[in-house]
Design an enzyme around this catalytic site. Sequence first.
Site, PDB file in Angstrom:
ATOM      1  N   ASP A 145      55.683  87.314  58.294  1.00  0.00           N
ATOM      2  CA  ASP A 145      56.774  86.515  58.841  1.00  0.00           C
ATOM      3  C   ASP A 145      56.687  85.060  58.384  1.00  0.00           C
ATOM      4  OD1 ASP A 145      54.550  86.070  60.389  1.00  0.00           O
ATOM      5  OD2 ASP A 145      55.501  86.505  62.302  1.00  0.00           O
ATOM      6  N   CYS A 146      55.470  84.536  58.242  1.00  0.00           N
ATOM      7  CA  CYS A 146      55.322  83.169  57.745  1.00  0.00           C
ATOM      8  C   CYS A 146      55.822  83.059  56.311  1.00  0.00           C
ATOM      9  CB  CYS A 146      53.865  82.728  57.823  1.00  0.00           C
ATOM     10  SG  CYS A 146      53.204  82.678  59.499  1.00  0.00           S
TER      11      CYS A 146
END
Length: 334
Positions: free
Chosen positions: A133-134
């Site tokens: 997700d980062c």
Amino acid sequence: MKHIHYEDENSRYINVACVEKVLCMLACWVEDPYGDYFKKHLARLPEYIWIGEDGMKMQTFGSQLWDTSLGLEALLACKLTDEIGPTLMKGHDYLNKSQVRDNPSGDFRSMYRHICKGSCTFSDRDQGWQVSDCTAESLKCCLLLSVMPPEIVGGKIESERLYDAINVLLSLQSKNGGISAWEPAGTSKWLELHPGHRKQDIENFIRKAVQYFEDIQRPDGSWYGNWGICFTYVTWFALRGLAAAGKTYHNCLAVRKAADFLLKLQLDDGGWRELSFILSQKFTPLEGNRSNLVQTTWTLMGLIHSGLAERDPTPLHQAAKLLINSQKKLLELP
């Protein structure tokens, strides 16, 4: 100890998070309490601990990259580029410098590591552990900033480095369509800037991801997250992901069920509240009648992604009014 030293070196002695940091540091101390390995561990302790008013505190590890990405997205949504140009440029520069440039050293697969070249970590480049997700949030920011004037936001990141990020994300999809955090288990205009890069793979990735969302949705329309704020946070992200795949209230049952779930939880003041850090598998509201502003913001964005503004904007207006009035109260404080 060979594996521990490998992990230490490749994470610059930050390690995956606080638990592994302590265990690896303890192992190095047992091996040689006066050795260089243990001394290098000591040098990175400030990443984790500090002294608070009531004693020593320890965090999991920093969230610099994650916070920067979401902060930049919020600033970009304000469309105040001319007024916040220096801030955008600094944030863009941080994302640029924070991307992992190489895979772990040597035969990393024999050391149970996955590819990380092109990824972003939760904290900074030193830590070296790819997070899906980062990486996705940072990639989105970089794509959005790449179509803006470079004299305001800085030069755009090279295409090959963006491709490296995409390759990491594609590698993290599991057979069931979901995307793991660390290791494997309709398109927006900014994505069309690179229409030829692994087009079929990306289409298959999106199709499987949508199916995964639909498969794990609960009967009440919610999704369950495993990090403490279990329902409002993950339902916002799920709706955001479905919207990015072209799913709407009108063409997707999962979106309709999720929107209905969130609307049923709206309080009289226009907001939402959920008890944090209770992994009970059941939605648990905060005690009292006061809304939580952060959770209200998440839910508001989720409902916007569901297309509620075109159907019935009243709940959105109520939530926005709560946030605006709360901001005014905060600004009036001494």
